[in-house]
Design an enzyme around this catalytic site. Structure first.
Site, short mmCIF file in Angstrom:
data_model
loop_
_atom_site.label_atom_id
_atom_site.label_comp_id
_atom_site.label_asym_id
_atom_site.label_seq_id
_atom_site.Cartn_x
_atom_site.Cartn_y
_atom_site.Cartn_z
CG ASP A 1 9.63 0.60 7.57
OD1 ASP A 1 10.32 -0.15 8.27
OD2 ASP A 1 9.88 0.85 6.38
NE ARG B 1 13.90 -13.34 3.86
CZ ARG B 1 13.75 -12.25 3.13
NH1 ARG B 1 14.63 -11.26 3.22
NH2 ARG B 1 12.74 -12.13 2.28
CG HIS C 1 11.22 -2.44 5.39
ND1 HIS C 1 11.62 -1.14 5.18
CD2 HIS C 1 11.98 -3.20 4.55
CE1 HIS C 1 12.60 -1.11 4.28
NE2 HIS C 1 12.83 -2.34 3.88
CG ASP C 2 8.13 -7.32 3.83
OD1 ASP C 2 9.19 -6.84 3.38
OD2 ASP C 2 8.03 -8.51 4.16
CB SER D 1 13.97 -2.13 0.66
OG SER D 1 14.67 -2.64 1.76
#
Length: 311
Positions: A263, A182, A292-293, A121
């Site tokens: 992603d 967040r 993405h994680d 990332s």
């Protein structure tokens, strides 16, 4: 100044004079006493405790870096870093400037070069910048879920998050605003398929602010984020992502690029373009529910790729 904490050595890293606006110093951590040097960098909320946590347990990159993992302090010297950021939240370092901080950390630890920079990332973006601008100080590069330049949709989403946090700070509600930002970010890190598998949609209550099951999850993740991130630090590092730009053709090092087909923050076509422009690159795109994680959640798939690249 160096201090020993648990199994790692913490060293103060003085920032170069032209980077003093991002704080006078940060901290690097060295784990392991011998072997190749591996710099491991993660997202903007990652810190120097990559190998072993503050409590002596596993660090934040569980399954990939740490005892018994492919990157093991018994076999390597592992460098973790607290990223530099403007404590007021007004300015954002570029990833090239953050790469200068990595170089300063190696200097502070008495290390000439990294045998491997492993970055995911934001850390992958910094790794690409480091390889381009400090080519003699790195031998190999492994990049996870990081592009050569930010995707415009991702830039737009981050800007909305920063506007939310800035408004919260102006109204005296910075913590709540950061929690909301967040939560918005988590929607880009994960996939709709994962949410579909975990939660029911909708809300049966008539109260307009009633909390849904997925909403409760995002609130919990947002509130827990406050323990590792301040609103001002978030503004600085979030904007830093959008200052990122590298020339992959200027990075000659052997490079491993790993990403997820799911992603949405760094779509696979961006990683295919990055790999195509790197002169010496191996690309792997994974099938993952976590988007993405995946760099945090799919270490069982990632670990063999890293081990093979190192071999």
């Amino acid at each position: 100044m160096a201090t020993t904490i648990g199994e790692g050595l913490d060293v103060e890293v003085r920032l170069p004079p032209h980077l003093q606006r991002y704080g006078g110093a940060t901290t690097a951590r060295l784990s392991g006493c011998s072997g190749p040097v591996v710099v491991a960098l993660g997202g903007i909320s990652a810190d120097r405790f990559v190998c072993t946590g503050k409590d002596g347990g596993p660090g934040w990159w569980r399954g990939l870096v740490g005892a018994g993992c492919p990157i093991d302090p018994a076999c390597a010297r592992i460098v973790g870093l607290d990223f530099a950021a403007d404590p007021t939240g007004v300015r954002a370092p570029s990833t090239v400037e953050q790469a200068e901080v990595v170089a300063a950390a190696l200097d502070s630890l008495g290390l000439d070069a990294a045998d491997l920079l492993l970055g995911a990332s934001y850390g992958g973006m910094v790794g690409l910048a480091f390889a381009q601008h400090f080519p003699a100080r790195i031998r190999r590069l492994a990049i996870l879920c990081a592009p050569a330049t930010p995707h415009p949709a991702a830039t737009a989403m981050r800007e909305l998050q920063r506007r939310t946090v800035a408004m919260g700070l102006a109204l005296g509600s910075g913590a709540e605003a950061l929690s909301i930002a967040r939560g918005l970010a988590m929607l880009t890190y994960r996939t709709p398929e994962e949410f579909d598998a975990r939660f029911a949609g909708g809300n049966a209550e008539d109260a307009s602010l009633a909390v849904s099951a997925p909403g409760a999850y995002l609130r919990a993740r947002g509130d827990s984020y406050l323990s590792v991130m301040s609103p001002e630090r978030f503004l600085s590092l979030s904007a830093s992502i959008d200052r990122h730009a590298v020339d992959p053709s200027a990075i000659p090092h052997p490079t491993l690029v790993i990403g997820a087909r799911s992603d949405r923050l760094v779509p696979p076509h961006q990683l295919e373009a990055l790999a195509g422009a790197l002169p010496n690159c191996e690309l792997h795109l994974l099938d993952s529910l976590y988007g993405h994680d995946s760099f945090l959640k799919e270490t069982a798939m990632i670990a063999p790729l890293i081990a093979g690249f190192l071999a």
